[in-house]
Scaffold this motif. Sequence first.
Motif, PDB file in Angstrom:
ATOM      1  N   ILE A  45       0.889  -1.170   0.000  1.00 34.58           N
ATOM      2  CA  ILE A  45       0.000   0.000   0.000  1.00 34.58           C
ATOM      3  C   ILE A  45       0.920   1.211   0.000  1.00 34.58           C
ATOM      4  CG2 ILE A  45      -1.796   1.247   1.237  1.00 34.58           C
ATOM      5  CD1 ILE A  45      -2.559  -1.467   2.529  1.00 34.58           C
ATOM      6  N   LEU A  46       0.974   1.899  -1.126  1.00 38.12           N
ATOM      7  CA  LEU A  46       1.938   2.981  -1.315  1.00 38.12           C
ATOM      8  C   LEU A  46       1.248   4.332  -1.256  1.00 38.12           C
ATOM      9  CD1 LEU A  46       3.847   1.331  -4.284  1.00 38.12           C
ATOM     10  CD2 LEU A  46       4.447   1.264  -1.872  1.00 38.12           C
ATOM     11  N   ALA A  47       1.800   5.225  -0.468  1.00 36.78           N
ATOM     12  CA  ALA A  47       1.283   6.586  -0.352  1.00 36.78           C
ATOM     13  C   ALA A  47       2.445   7.547  -0.560  1.00 36.78           C
ATOM     14  CB  ALA A  47       0.653   6.818   1.005  1.00 36.78           C
ATOM     15  N   VAL A  48       2.249   8.501  -1.453  1.00 38.81           N
ATOM     16  CA  VAL A  48       3.278   9.506  -1.702  1.00 38.81           C
ATOM     17  C   VAL A  48       2.756  10.855  -1.233  1.00 38.81           C
ATOM     18  CG1 VAL A  48       2.568   9.947  -4.101  1.00 38.81           C
ATOM     19  CG2 VAL A  48       4.899  10.425  -3.404  1.00 38.81           C
ATOM     20  N   ASN A  49       3.585  11.559  -0.479  1.00 45.45           N
ATOM     21  CA  ASN A  49       3.212  12.859   0.073  1.00 45.45           C
ATOM     22  C   ASN A  49       4.222  13.897  -0.373  1.00 45.45           C
ATOM     23  OD1 ASN A  49       1.092  11.702   1.685  1.00 45.45           O
ATOM     24  ND2 ASN A  49       2.699  10.947   3.026  1.00 45.45           N
ATOM     25  N   ASN A  69       5.448   2.693   2.278  1.00 44.27           N
ATOM     26  CA  ASN A  69       4.750   1.433   2.029  1.00 44.27           C
ATOM     27  C   ASN A  69       4.135   0.974   3.355  1.00 44.27           C
ATOM     28  OD1 ASN A  69       3.826  -1.096   1.392  1.00 44.27           O
ATOM     29  ND2 ASN A  69       5.806  -1.932   0.794  1.00 44.27           N
ATOM     30  N   THR A  70       2.812   1.058   3.473  1.00 46.39           N
ATOM     31  CA  THR A  70       2.135   0.642   4.698  1.00 46.39           C
ATOM     32  C   THR A  70       1.552  -0.759   4.585  1.00 46.39           C
ATOM     33  OG1 THR A  70       0.088   1.716   3.990  1.00 46.39           O
ATOM     34  CG2 THR A  70       1.588   3.004   5.384  1.00 46.39           C
ATOM     35  N   GLY A  71       1.759  -1.422   3.456  1.00 46.27           N
ATOM     36  CA  GLY A  71       1.320  -2.813   3.301  1.00 46.27           C
ATOM     37  C   GLY A  71       2.303  -3.748   3.965  1.00 46.27           C
ATOM     38  N   ILE A  98      12.040   3.938  -7.776  1.00 46.94           N
ATOM     39  CA  ILE A  98      12.616   3.451  -6.530  1.00 46.94           C
ATOM     40  C   ILE A  98      12.712   1.935  -6.659  1.00 46.94           C
ATOM     41  CG2 ILE A  98      12.263   3.214  -4.046  1.00 46.94           C
ATOM     42  CD1 ILE A  98      10.964   5.969  -4.109  1.00 46.94           C
ATOM     43  N   ASP A  99      13.900   1.391  -6.415  1.00 42.28           N
ATOM     44  CA  ASP A  99      14.145  -0.032  -6.636  1.00 42.28           C
ATOM     45  C   ASP A  99      13.213  -0.915  -5.820  1.00 42.28           C
ATOM     46  OD1 ASP A  99      16.143   0.502  -8.478  1.00 42.28           O
ATOM     47  OD2 ASP A  99      17.709   0.517  -6.948  1.00 42.28           O
ATOM     48  N   ASP A 103       7.965  -3.452   3.708  1.00 39.92           N
ATOM     49  CA  ASP A 103       6.835  -3.018   4.531  1.00 39.92           C
ATOM     50  C   ASP A 103       7.292  -2.040   5.606  1.00 39.92           C
ATOM     51  OD1 ASP A 103       8.189  -5.173   5.746  1.00 39.92           O
ATOM     52  OD2 ASP A 103       6.497  -5.569   7.057  1.00 39.92           O
ATOM     53  N   GLY A 104       6.582  -0.919   5.682  1.00 38.76           N
ATOM     54  CA  GLY A 104       6.895   0.119   6.662  1.00 38.76           C
ATOM     55  C   GLY A 104       8.040   1.032   6.270  1.00 38.76           C
ATOM     56  N   GLU A 105       8.637   0.830   5.110  1.00 37.71           N
ATOM     57  CA  GLU A 105       9.804   1.629   4.715  1.00 37.71           C
ATOM     58  C   GLU A 105       9.378   2.954   4.084  1.00 37.71           C
ATOM     59  OE1 GLU A 105      13.966   1.108   2.237  1.00 37.71           O
ATOM     60  OE2 GLU A 105      12.388  -0.354   1.966  1.00 37.71           O
ATOM     61  N   LYS A 106      10.207   3.985   4.308  1.00 35.99           N
ATOM     62  CA  LYS A 106      10.001   5.314   3.727  1.00 35.99           C
ATOM     63  C   LYS A 106      11.203   5.661   2.870  1.00 35.99           C
ATOM     64  CE  LYS A 106       7.583   7.210   7.720  1.00 35.99           C
ATOM     65  NZ  LYS A 106       7.587   8.254   8.733  1.00 35.99           N
TER      66      LYS A 106
END
Length: 132
Positions: A45-49, A69-71, A98-99, A103-106
């Motif tokens: 689950i990818l969110a870009v801000n 990535n919140t998945g 981005i390569d 999970d949980g990475e920014k």
Amino acid sequence: MMETEPQPERSLAEWITFGIASSILAVIISLVGYMWLNEKNQPPILAVNQKQVIREIDGKFYVPFEIVNTGSETAESVQIIAELKIADQLIETGEQQIDFLSDGEKEEGAFIFSQNPVQGKLTVRVASYKLP
């Protein structure tokens, strides 16, 4: 006839050691079970801000962003696109790759535009990714 020797009684130190080892084993088994039962098994689950500060350096406008990535699965080859529209016309686009994101990475980065993004509508979005 074979004679069996009686087993000696366990000492206090042996009972304490056995109790501690049994407790550690029980905690490990409990944690593994808890993690297994509560595993999300969600796709990426990818969110870009877009970060709030746009910097101007030598006539170029730097637009920082952050993607998360919140998945619970890793995403590979994440493609991020930025589009700048002024007066409903697409003026500039930018693309980032981005390569991978676990999970949980920014990750952070920036798009560079020659036109001031404040003068128009800037859209930053995730375009695609693939699973490993």
